[in-house]
Design an enzyme around this catalytic site. Structure first.
Site, PDB file in Angstrom:
ATOM      1  N   ASP A  57       0.843  -1.197   0.000  1.00  0.00           N
ATOM      2  CA  ASP A  57       0.000   0.000   0.000  1.00  0.00           C
ATOM      3  C   ASP A  57       0.879   1.247   0.000  1.00  0.00           C
ATOM      4  O   ASP A  57       1.685   1.452   0.904  1.00  0.00           O
ATOM      5  CB  ASP A  57      -0.908  -0.007   1.239  1.00  0.00           C
ATOM      6  CG  ASP A  57      -2.100   0.909   1.091  1.00  0.00           C
ATOM      7  OD1 ASP A  57      -1.926   2.041   0.612  1.00  0.00           O
ATOM      8  OD2 ASP A  57      -3.222   0.492   1.447  1.00  0.00           O
ATOM      9  N   SER A 109      -7.187   4.328  -1.423  1.00  0.00           N
ATOM     10  CA  SER A 109      -6.939   2.889  -1.381  1.00  0.00           C
ATOM     11  C   SER A 109      -8.180   2.053  -1.641  1.00  0.00           C
ATOM     12  O   SER A 109      -8.070   0.917  -2.122  1.00  0.00           O
ATOM     13  CB  SER A 109      -6.347   2.499  -0.014  1.00  0.00           C
ATOM     14  OG  SER A 109      -5.042   3.006   0.124  1.00  0.00           O
ATOM     15  N   THR A 174      -8.257  -1.386   1.811  1.00  0.00           N
ATOM     16  CA  THR A 174      -7.725  -2.354   0.852  1.00  0.00           C
ATOM     17  C   THR A 174      -8.321  -3.747   1.032  1.00  0.00           C
ATOM     18  O   THR A 174      -8.886  -4.304   0.083  1.00  0.00           O
ATOM     19  CB  THR A 174      -6.186  -2.390   0.916  1.00  0.00           C
ATOM     20  OG1 THR A 174      -5.678  -1.075   0.656  1.00  0.00           O
ATOM     21  CG2 THR A 174      -5.619  -3.362  -0.100  1.00  0.00           C
ATOM     22  N   PHE A 291      -5.281  -9.647  15.904  1.00  0.00           N
ATOM     23  CA  PHE A 291      -4.208  -9.529  16.885  1.00  0.00           C
ATOM     24  C   PHE A 291      -4.186  -8.214  17.645  1.00  0.00           C
ATOM     25  O   PHE A 291      -3.565  -8.121  18.701  1.00  0.00           O
ATOM     26  CB  PHE A 291      -2.866  -9.741  16.174  1.00  0.00           C
ATOM     27  CG  PHE A 291      -2.782 -11.067  15.465  1.00  0.00           C
ATOM     28  CD1 PHE A 291      -2.527 -12.232  16.173  1.00  0.00           C
ATOM     29  CD2 PHE A 291      -2.995 -11.157  14.095  1.00  0.00           C
ATOM     30  CE1 PHE A 291      -2.474 -13.458  15.525  1.00  0.00           C
ATOM     31  CE2 PHE A 291      -2.937 -12.380  13.445  1.00  0.00           C
ATOM     32  CZ  PHE A 291      -2.680 -13.530  14.156  1.00  0.00           C
ATOM     33  N   ASP A 338       2.045   2.535   3.656  1.00  0.00           N
ATOM     34  CA  ASP A 338       1.186   3.691   3.444  1.00  0.00           C
ATOM     35  C   ASP A 338       1.056   4.541   4.701  1.00  0.00           C
ATOM     36  O   ASP A 338       1.131   5.770   4.652  1.00  0.00           O
ATOM     37  CB  ASP A 338      -0.187   3.195   2.994  1.00  0.00           C
ATOM     38  CG  ASP A 338      -1.184   4.316   2.770  1.00  0.00           C
ATOM     39  OD1 ASP A 338      -0.980   5.114   1.833  1.00  0.00           O
ATOM     40  OD2 ASP A 338      -2.181   4.395   3.520  1.00  0.00           O
ATOM     41  N   HIS A 342       2.028   8.497   5.086  1.00  0.00           N
ATOM     42  CA  HIS A 342       1.050   9.507   5.491  1.00  0.00           C
ATOM     43  C   HIS A 342       1.585  10.386   6.614  1.00  0.00           C
ATOM     44  O   HIS A 342       1.265  11.579   6.687  1.00  0.00           O
ATOM     45  CB  HIS A 342      -0.249   8.839   5.957  1.00  0.00           C
ATOM     46  CG  HIS A 342      -1.185   8.498   4.846  1.00  0.00           C
ATOM     47  ND1 HIS A 342      -1.633   9.417   3.924  1.00  0.00           N
ATOM     48  CD2 HIS A 342      -1.775   7.312   4.503  1.00  0.00           C
ATOM     49  CE1 HIS A 342      -2.452   8.838   3.070  1.00  0.00           C
ATOM     50  NE2 HIS A 342      -2.563   7.549   3.397  1.00  0.00           N
ATOM     51  N   HIS A 380      -1.240   2.580  -5.047  1.00  0.00           N
ATOM     52  CA  HIS A 380      -1.009   3.964  -5.449  1.00  0.00           C
ATOM     53  C   HIS A 380       0.381   4.375  -4.980  1.00  0.00           C
ATOM     54  O   HIS A 380       1.046   3.638  -4.246  1.00  0.00           O
ATOM     55  CB  HIS A 380      -2.071   4.892  -4.833  1.00  0.00           C
ATOM     56  CG  HIS A 380      -2.140   4.795  -3.332  1.00  0.00           C
ATOM     57  ND1 HIS A 380      -1.208   5.370  -2.498  1.00  0.00           N
ATOM     58  CD2 HIS A 380      -3.017   4.152  -2.516  1.00  0.00           C
ATOM     59  CE1 HIS A 380      -1.509   5.095  -1.241  1.00  0.00           C
ATOM     60  NE2 HIS A 380      -2.605   4.346  -1.223  1.00  0.00           N
TER      61      HIS A 380
END
Length: 523
Positions: A57, A109, A174, A291, A338, A342, A380
């Protein structure tokens, strides 16, 4: 003739000495070795019994380049780090994928995952739906003709086992596109759904109650707070404040377990890494592992007692799925790449990319590439830049150069968008950058400087790379639309619209090719 060429190349390689310099002769040898490898690539047109699709991602080309150098420098390769390759970069077939969606030049996403997994481009932040459904339009999302089935649904219809692994929440954008149809990616649980969406089911419930979610054999990741009401909160397992928190008194994990018990199928539910290692995969048909309340931890800070690594979850998934008589399809998402981008923490993103590579390596040990198609790609890009003129062998996390404009240093890695500009002090006429040479640029927590201040680093709109090996991997050969990936999976494994029941392999290939031509003509 081909064998003669290979023999000539082999003789050349054997007789060409090395001077230790990267001179003309050195680069001739490097190119010759690459030619030798290229000539040995063969085409595999067997039906793909299995497919393993890895999604990094936010793993754009610059992330891969930087991660390759980062990995080599961690291994002490010095100047040779730039010449290294990640394991999946050695795959013989490579293509580029265009990531825009139906209403945005730069996608999110949810819509990119819908394209990757369902073969249909969609609107921004919508999940498992086509362009007829606008963001937040619950009513339209209930129209079955607007819904896009994923490769997991195609596989289940063909009798294959299915699974997905993620180090984000199981209901995150996703993975949600594998099983859900939602007019908004934020509807992970009921707590964030508006009254106007009262007719629609949240993403978590779709995973447990509806098809294909309830028939997925392996589900491993985080996001307990979206599945169970009133979860326990600890210092090691906090709430993810960016996501919804279930409050309708449902316990979807218990419901999943009760449904499997009622069907009389073998199943395991695990919540800690140690429990995962104790699963008898040969005797387990359904495996659910949740988890953490939110995302799993970054690899560099992971508590091994709580969270398995992406590689460990991948191994567990393949061992569970590999016993299916008709093969399997597994999707593995490395979502923390990802998340790191960010937040502007480039080292975390590179480290997570290396962790994804480890998962790919472990998967390759467990599958037969003669019958398994393995694809590594991204959904992306991000706005990570590799710039300046750093000396060869300089730390990829380090200082690139000194600006001739303000006489201050800048790092090799930076972002177009992010949060760090907020801390730039202003003088009477302009912004003054801090000098990164006075900061700990090698830290996992260090945030690279950005050009534009935003609430977080935003996505990039460039192409992503797809790497492939195994049956029909040669179909990745050009610049493709992102939704092409699902169609390659379907065609290679003969599922979905490409599933044809005939008595002859040649006839099946002919009919399938006809289906491809029809799709091209009418889409």
């Amino acid at each position: 003739m081909r064998s003669l060429k290979l023999a000539v190349f082999a003789l050349f390689l054997a007789t060409s000495g090395s001077t230790g310099l990267e001179d003309a002769a050195f680069w001739d040898r490097v190119a010759t070795q690459e030619l030798h490898s290229a000539l040995r690539v063969s085409v595999n047109e067997r039906r793909a019994r299995n497919v393993v699709l890895f999604v990094g991602d936010g793993m754009g080309p610059n992330t891969i380049t930087a991660a390759r150098i980062y990995k080599g420098q961690l291994a002490g390769e010095g100047r040779d780090a730039e010449r290294g390759l990640l394991a999946f970069e050695r795959f013989p077939h490579v293509a580029l994928l265009k990531t825009y969606n139906t209403d945005k030049q730069v996608s999110d996403s949810a819509s990119t995952a819908t394209a990757l997994f369902s073969g249909v481009k969609s609107n921004y932040k919508t999940v498992g739906l086509d362009a007829n459904v606008k963001l937040g339009d619950c009513e339209s999302s209930l129209n079955k003709s607007y819904r896009a089935d994923s490769i997991l649904k195609w596989a289940q219809d063909a009798g294959k086992l299915t699974g997905f692994v993620t180090n984000t929440r199981l209901t995150h954008a996703t993975p949600a596109a594998l099983y859900a149809h939602s007019a908004h990616r934020s509807w992970e649980c009921e707590a964030k759904m508006p009254r106007s969406a009262a007719k629609c089911k949240d993403i978590a419930r779709q995973m447990v109650e509806d098809e294909p979610g309830k028939s997925i054999n392996v589900i491993l990741g985080g996001g307990r707070q979206c599945l169970v009401s009133n979860v326990t909160i600890t210092a090691k397992d906090p709430i993810d404040t960016w996501a919804c928190r279930r409050g309708d008194r449902l316990d979807l994990i218990r419901m999943w377990e009760e449904e499997k018990r009622a069907k009389g199928v073998s199943h395991s539910v695990v919540s800690k890494n140690k429990e995962l290692t104790e699963v008898d995969f040969e005797k387990t048909d359904f495996l659910l592992g949740v988890f953490t309340n939110g995302f799993l931890q970054y690899e560099h800070e992971r508590d091994a007692e709580i969270s398995p690594s992406l590689a460990e979850m991948t191994v567990a998934a393949i061992k569970t799925l590999n016993k299916g008589p008709n093969g399997f399809i597994l999707v593995v998402e490395s979502g923390m790449i990802d998340q790191a981008h960010h937040r502007g923490t480039a080292r975390k993103a590179l480290d997570e990319t290396v962790a994804l590579e480890k998962a790919v390596e472990e998967a390759l040990k467990l599958v037969d590439l003669n019958e398994t198609l393995v694809i590594v790609t991204a959904d992306h890009t991000h706005t990570l830049s590799i710039a300046g003129y750093p000396v060869r062998g300089t730390s990829i996390m380090g200082i690139a150069y000194k600006s001739k404009s303000d006489a201050l240093n800048y790092t090799t890695l930076s972002y177009a968008t992010g949060t760090e500009i907020k801390f730039y002090p202003f003088n009477a006429t302009h912004v003054t950058r801090p000098d990164p040479s006075t900061e700990d640029v090698e830290s996992f927590e260090y945030k690279q400087h950005s050009a534009i201040s935003t609430d977080e680093g935003v996505h990039g709109g460039g192409e992503v790379t797809a790497y492939a090996i195994g049956p029909w991997s040669h179909l990745f050969q050009s610049v493709h639309e992102q939704n092409y990936v699902a169609h390659v999976v379907g065609f290679a494994s003969k599922i979905g619209n490409y599933e044809v029941a005939t008595n002859g392999a040649a006839t099946m290939e002919l009919v399938t090719m006809s289906a491809v031509l029809i799709c091209l003509l009418f889409n």
